[in-house]
Design a protein around this motif. Structure first.
Motif: not given
Length: 307
Positions: A50-75
């Motif tokens: 789901l991440c839009k800015n993938r890093q060498p070790d996985g999801a970035c946790d900072t893009c909009k998609s990651c923030l929605l996922r972390l908030a439990g609101n990813h559609a």
């Protein structure tokens, strides 16, 4: 990115490489023993997809998609939930409906099915159509501790990822970094190599209780402890059935004739069966009978972890 357990990193790195090449299967089964972190790996893979800015070790946790996922609101992420012990057909129909249509974040859609082996036959049949004709841009991740319980048709349409927890030496070192409690030498074997179960037993002090139980049984079979004293300390203990079965297997791992081995196993299995079938059974009396029957069969045998 959520820090993965070290034994999961090789599989995750493979998944990441396949994802970057567009070669990751659209339906996967993550399978392995309970207590090795399969759900964590499923969530890490979903985050990566789901991440839009993938890093060498996985999801970035900072893009909009990651923030929605972390908030439990990813559609575009569905983690299948059920209020019963089984996954029914209605839950799978919800899943099928979710998979169709464009992703709201202009990326992938991801479904995670925890405990996928609990699907009813009707639910498994309802999932087949989606697995046979997966919608473009949709990934379905099944998690199972009992791969053989999945229907053959489901297995044939999913890529299997068999997960292992790594060597005993590596897991022992990891457990020592996670808990200040000394690691009993038998614990990983007792937990069938599942480090998370072992860690839980260390933290809730069950490991120490099991160590005491082994010592008590050793003392009884070597003639150092009276039967009444042993029963008083063991009766009603949590994990008694599992611990006793494990203990007997260790005794039987030593050289022993076939007839004696069968007698031990038969007595133990009968005791376990009666405990579940006989309502109001006097547990102390039943345990006394079992231990009395076992003593002449095992008094010259020793456990691997003789105290």
């Amino acid at each position: 990115m959520t820090k993965l357990y070290p034994w999961l990193l090789p599989q995750f790195n493979q998944m990441q490489a396949l994802t970057s090449k567009g070669q990751l299967a659209h339906a996967l089964v993550l399978t392995g023993a309970a207590g090795i972190g399969k759900d964590m790996l499923a969530n890490a893979l979903a985050a990566l997809l789901l991440c839009k800015n993938r890093q060498p070790d996985g999801a970035c946790d900072t893009c909009k998609s990651c923030l929605l996922r972390l908030a439990g609101n990813h559609a575009d992420l569905l983690v299948l939930q059920t209020e019963t012990q089984h996954i029914g057909v209605d839950a799978i129909r919800q899943l099928n409906q979710f998979t169709y249509g464009a992703a709201q974040q202009q990326g992938y859609k991801v479904v995670i099915i925890p405990a996928a082996d609990t699907m009813t036959e009707a639910a498994a049949n309802a999932l087949l159509k989606t697995l046979e004709e997966p919608p473009a841009g949709c990934f379905i991740i099944l998690v199972s501790s009992n791969y053989s319980q999945l229907s053959a048709t489901i297995r044939s349409r999913c890529q299997q990822w068999q997960l292992h927890a790594g060597s005993e030496a590596m897991l022992s070192e990891w457990l020592k970094t996670q808990s200040n409690t000394p690691l009993p030498p038998f614990l990983l074997d007792y937990c069938q190599g599942a480090p998370l179960k072992a860690l839980g037993m260390l933290k809730n002090e069950q490991a120490g209780s099991l160590t005491e139980m082994i010592a008590l049984l050793d003392d009884y079979f070597s003639g150092k402890l009276q039967l009444a004293a042993l029963v008083k300390q063991l009766d009603g203990k949590a994990e008694l059935s599992g611990m006793l079965g494990f203990y007997l297997r260790q005794r039987l791992a030593q050289p022993v004739d076939f007839l004696r081995q069968q007698a031990v196993l038969t007595a133990y299995q009968r005791w376990c069966r009666d405990a579940t079938r006989i309502i109001g059974q006097n547990s102390a009396l039943a345990l006394t009978g079992l231990l009395t029957e076992l003593k002449p069969l095992l008094q010259h045998q020793e456990t691997k972890w003789k105290s």
